[in-house]
Scaffold this active site. Structure first.
Site, PDB file in Angstrom:
ATOM      1  N   TYR A   1       0.850  -1.204   0.000  1.00 32.66           N
ATOM      2  CA  TYR A   1       0.000   0.000   0.000  1.00 32.66           C
ATOM      3  C   TYR A   1       0.885   1.253   0.000  1.00 32.66           C
ATOM      4  CZ  TYR A   1      -3.319  -3.442   2.012  1.00 32.66           C
ATOM      5  OH  TYR A   1      -4.090  -4.547   2.278  1.00 32.66           O
TER       6      TYR A   1
ATOM      7  N   CYS B   1      -4.844   3.667  10.253  1.00 34.19           N
ATOM      8  CA  CYS B   1      -5.743   4.815  10.450  1.00 34.19           C
ATOM      9  C   CYS B   1      -7.067   4.367  11.066  1.00 34.19           C
ATOM     10  CB  CYS B   1      -5.977   5.557   9.136  1.00 34.19           C
ATOM     11  SG  CYS B   1      -6.704   4.538   7.840  1.00 34.19           S
TER      12      CYS B   1
END
Length: 458
Positions: free
Chosen positions: A318, A414
Site C-alpha cells: 500500500y 488509520c
C-alpha cells in the site's frame, strides 16, 4: 430487549452520568443497563439529556443542560462547531483528546485483538494543533439563488456556508473565499446535487506547507466553465503564490468528488512539498498526507520500529505515492513498493527520481499477488511495512506476510479496530506485537493514526 422493554421512551428527559466515550466521540451513559449515546458529552459529566431515538439495546440522546461539567470541557472556539461535521472534539481539552486516543487504541487492542501484553504509548500530539490541514475539499451549492461553499453538516449533505475553518491552513481558507467571491461575481452557478445541474461542484485547495506553493482545483459538472479566462486571471491576481490552476470534470451523479478527466488551465501540473529531507510532487488527485508535520512524526516512528541498519530489504505494501518507501530507502539496502492505483505508482516513481533514490522499485497491482511473485524471483524481505486504508489489510495479504516470514512487520494504521483485528491474525501466525504508538494526525477529530511493530517469534 425489544423497544417496549427499553427503560426509556423517545422524548423522555433523563438525568445521567457519562461513563465513557465511543469511537466517534459520543458520551456513553447507562439507564438501568441500557446504553444511551449522547454526542458532545464527556466522561464524568452529570447532565440532563433528552432521548431522541430508541433502538433495541441502545438509544441516542442530546444534552439539555449540564449539572456537573468535566474539568476537560472547554469552550469550542469555532462558531459552527455545533453544525459542521468536520470536527467532533472541540469541546474537549487537547490533553484530554490525546488521552482519549491512547485509551481507544488500548481498548480495541484488548477487546478485538485480545492483545493484553502491550501498553500503548501516550499519543504524540502537536505543539500547535490548529491550522494543520494542507488540503481543503469544499462542496459548492446554491441557496436562495446564491452560491455557497463550506463543509457538510454532520451526517448530512447540507452545506454549511463558511469563510474560515480553524483546522485548515489560512492559505486554503483564502483560496476558498476568493474563488467563492469570484464565482458569485461572475454568475457561475453552484451544483445542485438533487437536480444534477449547475456548474461548480467542489473547490479543492492544496498548499505546500514547506514550499508555499498553492494549487487550485475547480471541479465542474461539465467541460464548460463560464468566464474561464477572467476567472483564471482573477484567481492569479488575488492569490500571488498560486502555481497551478486545474479543472477536473465530474459529470456523474455521484458522491465521489473527482471525475476521470483533469486538465491544467494555468501554470504547472504539480506543486511541491517536503517531509523531512524528501521532496514530493503533488498533482490534483495525488494522495498526500494532509498534516505533513505529524506525517514526519509518524514516519520517523515507523523508521524507528523498522530498526534498519542499511543491509535490509524492505517491502512497502500500500505504498501510495511512495512517501513511506522513500523514508525507508534512506536507511535500507533496497525497498520494493506496491500499490493498486496506477497513477499513485507514476507519482511514486517521479518522487524517487526527484530525490535521486536508486534503491527503490515500484510495481502496480494487488500486494497479495505482487509480493509472492517477488518472492518467486528471490526477493526476501527482512521488514514488511503496511499502511492500509480504513478497512485494514486484505486477508490474502496477511497470509502472504505469514508465508514470507519477515523478521519484523511495521503496521501503520488509520483505524484501531482493523489494526487490532489484523494484529490478532499476525500473532496467531507466529508474530508478537512489541510496541504501539498513536500519533495525532487530526486534532479535534476522532480520527486516530498509530504505528505498531511485530517481531517473528523464534
Amino acid at each position: 430487549m425489544s423497544k417496549q422493554q427499553a427503560p426509556v421512551n423517545k422524548n423522555d428527559v433523563v438525568e445521567v452520568t457519562i461513563e465513557d466515550l465511543t469511537h466517534d466521540g459520543a458520551g456513553v451513559a447507562k439507564v438501568d443497563g441500557y446504553a444511551l449515546f449522547i454526542p458532545k458529552a464527556l466522561p464524568g459529566e452529570r447532565l440532563k439529556a433528552k432521548v431522541v431515538k430508541v433502538k433495541k439495546g441502545y438509544g441516542f440522546g442530546r444534552v439539555l443542560n449540564m449539572i456537573e461539567a468535566s474539568p476537560d470541557r472547554v469552550e469550542a472556539p469555532c462558531p459552527v462547531f455545533n453544525q459542521c461535521g468536520g470536527c467532533q472534539l472541540q469541546h474537549m481539552s487537547y490533553d484530554a483528546q490525546l488521552r482519549y486516543k491512547q485509551k481507544q487504541v488500548q481498548d480495541v487492542l484488548e477487546r478485538i485483538g485480545k492483545i493484553t501484553a502491550v501498553t500503548v504509548r501516550p499519543t504524540i500530539g502537536m505543539n500547535e494543533p490548529w491550522r494543520y490541514r494542507n488540503k481543503a475539499q469544499v462542496p459548492v451549492g446554491e441557496r436562495e439563488g446564491g452560491l455557497i461553499a463550506g463543509f457538510y453538516q454532520e451526517r448530512s449533505h447540507r452545506i454549511i456556508d463558511m469563510d474560515e475553518c480553524m483546522i485548515q491552513h489560512e492559505e486554503n481558507d483564502k483560496v476558498i473565499r476568493q474563488v467563492k467571491e469570484l464565482a458569485r461575481e461572475l454568475g457561475i452557478r453552484g451544483y445542485d446535487e438533487e437536480k444534477h445541474r449547475g456548474t461548480l461542484r467542489h473547490v479543492v485547495a492544496r498548499y505546500g506547507k514547506n514550499t508555499g506553493e498553492i494549487m487550485v482545483v475547480l471541479i465542474t459538472r461539465g467541460e464548460e466553465l463560464p468566464h474561464k479566462k477572467t476567472l483564471i486571471e482573477r484567481i492569479h491576481k488575488a492569490i500571488p503564490h498560486v502555481k497551478s490552476i486545474v479543472q477536473n470534470v465530474n459529470p456523474k451523479r455521484t458522491n465521489v468528488i473527482f471525475g476521470d478527466k483533469t486538465k491544467v488551465l494555468w501554470g504547472e501540473e504539480y506543486i511541491y512539498d517536503t517531509i523531512g529531507d524528501i521532496k514530493f510532487a503533488i498533482s490534483a488527485r495525488s494522495f498526500y498526507q494532509v498534516n505533513p508535520e505529524q506525517t514526519k512524526v509518524l514516519y520517523d516512528q515507523a523508521l524507528e520500529f523498522a530498526n534498519l541498519t542499511g543491509s535490509e530489504t524492505v517491502i512497502d505494501a500500500y505504498c501510495g505515492i511512495g512517501t513511506i518507501s522513500l523514508f525507508l530507502a534512506q536507511q535500507a539496502k533496497h525497498v520494493y513498493g506496491v500499490e493498486i492505483v496506477p497513477e499513485a505508482i507514476s507519482d511514486a516513481k517521479r518522487n524517487a527520481r526527484l530525490n535521486g533514490f536508486a534503491n527503490v522499485q515500484f510495481a502496480v497491482g494487488d500486494a497479495e499477488k505482487v509480493m509472492p511473485w517477488w518472492y518467486a524471483q528471490g526477493v526476501r524481505a527482512d521488514v514488511i511495512v503496511v499502511d492500509p486504508p480504513r478497512k485494514g489489510c486484505d486477508e490474502a495479504l496477511l497470509k502472504t506476510i505469514l508465508n514470507m516470514k519477515p523478521d519484523r512487520v511495521v503496521y501503520v494504521s488509520c483505524n484501531p479496530a482493523t489494526l487490532a483485528r489484523d494484529l490478532r491474525v499476525l500473532e496467531d501466525g507466529g508474530y508478537e506485537t512489541k510496541d504501539v504508538q498513536p500519533v495525532d494526525m487530526f486534532p479535534w477529530t476522532t480520527h486516530i493514526e498509530s504505528v505498531a511493530v511485530l517481531e517473528l517469534k523464534n
